[in-house]
Design an enzyme around this catalytic site. Sequence first.
Site, PDB file in Angstrom:
ATOM      1  N   SER A 131       5.997  23.389  -4.549  1.00 16.62           N
ATOM      2  CA  SER A 131       6.470  24.572  -3.825  1.00 16.62           C
ATOM      3  C   SER A 131       5.871  25.888  -4.297  1.00 16.62           C
ATOM      4  O   SER A 131       6.190  26.952  -3.753  1.00 16.62           O
ATOM      5  CB  SER A 131       7.994  24.647  -3.961  1.00 16.62           C
ATOM      6  OG  SER A 131       8.379  24.616  -5.331  1.00 16.62           O
ATOM      7  N   GLU A 132       4.987  25.856  -5.292  1.00 18.55           N
ATOM      8  CA  GLU A 132       4.553  27.088  -5.940  1.00 18.55           C
ATOM      9  C   GLU A 132       3.940  28.112  -4.996  1.00 18.55           C
ATOM     10  O   GLU A 132       4.179  29.328  -5.142  1.00 18.55           O
ATOM     11  CB  GLU A 132       3.556  26.754  -7.063  1.00 18.55           C
ATOM     12  CG  GLU A 132       4.188  26.144  -8.313  1.00 18.55           C
ATOM     13  CD  GLU A 132       4.344  24.638  -8.204  1.00 18.55           C
ATOM     14  OE1 GLU A 132       4.678  24.011  -9.215  1.00 18.55           O
ATOM     15  OE2 GLU A 132       4.137  24.081  -7.104  1.00 18.55           O
ATOM     16  N   VAL A 133       3.109  27.671  -4.035  1.00 15.91           N
ATOM     17  CA  VAL A 133       2.422  28.657  -3.196  1.00 15.91           C
ATOM     18  C   VAL A 133       3.390  29.445  -2.320  1.00 15.91           C
ATOM     19  O   VAL A 133       3.054  30.542  -1.853  1.00 15.91           O
ATOM     20  CB  VAL A 133       1.333  27.997  -2.314  1.00 15.91           C
ATOM     21  CG1 VAL A 133       0.199  27.473  -3.179  1.00 15.91           C
ATOM     22  CG2 VAL A 133       1.912  26.894  -1.441  1.00 15.91           C
ATOM     23  N   LEU A 135       5.804  30.933  -3.414  1.00 13.31           N
ATOM     24  CA  LEU A 135       6.135  32.083  -4.253  1.00 13.31           C
ATOM     25  C   LEU A 135       4.886  32.879  -4.632  1.00 13.31           C
ATOM     26  O   LEU A 135       4.951  33.775  -5.480  1.00 13.31           O
ATOM     27  CB  LEU A 135       6.834  31.604  -5.529  1.00 13.31           C
ATOM     28  CG  LEU A 135       8.106  30.764  -5.335  1.00 13.31           C
ATOM     29  CD1 LEU A 135       8.609  30.248  -6.669  1.00 13.31           C
ATOM     30  CD2 LEU A 135       9.178  31.579  -4.627  1.00 13.31           C
TER      31      LEU A 135
END
Length: 257
Positions: A131-133, A135
């Site tokens: 899910s990092e991208v 953020l």
Amino acid sequence: MTGNLLVESRDGVRFVTLNRPDRHNAFDDALIKELTEAFSHLGEARAVVLQSTGKSFSAGGDLAWMKRMAGNSPEDNLRDAKALSGLMEAIDTCPRPVIGVVQGAAYGGGVGLVACCDLVVAAESASFCLSEVKLGLIPAAISPYVVRALGGRQARRYAVSAEIFTAAVAQASGLVHEVVPADGLEKVRDLWLGKLAANGPKAMGAAKRLIRRAADEPLTDALRDWTAAQIADIRASDEGREGVSAFLEKRKPGWSS
């Protein structure tokens, strides 16, 4: 250990349990340090179980911690990132077999934890997401382990799209080994623990090192020579001699008695 991480040893197994259910078992710098220590000091444990309490396995990095770190110096951020990388390496290179039990969502760094385990069972309802991208971030520290588990093609898709994928997809992609109803997680875990108890403790650690190097290096004469030396050494070891003798004598080896 604090109440955020529960560590218990019983019957030769070290149980490491993330215990921040109100924060979806997200980790901050303190929990990263505790987890690293838990995988670095195993005592007499023959195997390790990594699991969580609550609905989520792990949401990855705690947002409050990441917001705090964003305001720190580049040097502090690099030190912090290296600590997370060190945690992944500690799990991945743990000399004992590591069983991951995924009862719920594994997001971001939580996927990294899963990728570093040797055997992983997930509930049918579990979900996964790099899910990092979403953020404006990237799954950097966990990427070597995630790529090894998912393969480059699948890892690229999920790192860029931040799609949520199911336990069934995680199994098909190689991240998870078994998918069962939630009430069957402990059964699979205990079945694996029983199988591991029958194996040579040192041999399992050596097998982990063998596969890691064989998977990461091109097939060269140097690698072939190293693999030959590994079997030659372990065949002549006390554990190797005991294992072969026990098999030929139709008895249990000393480590399983």
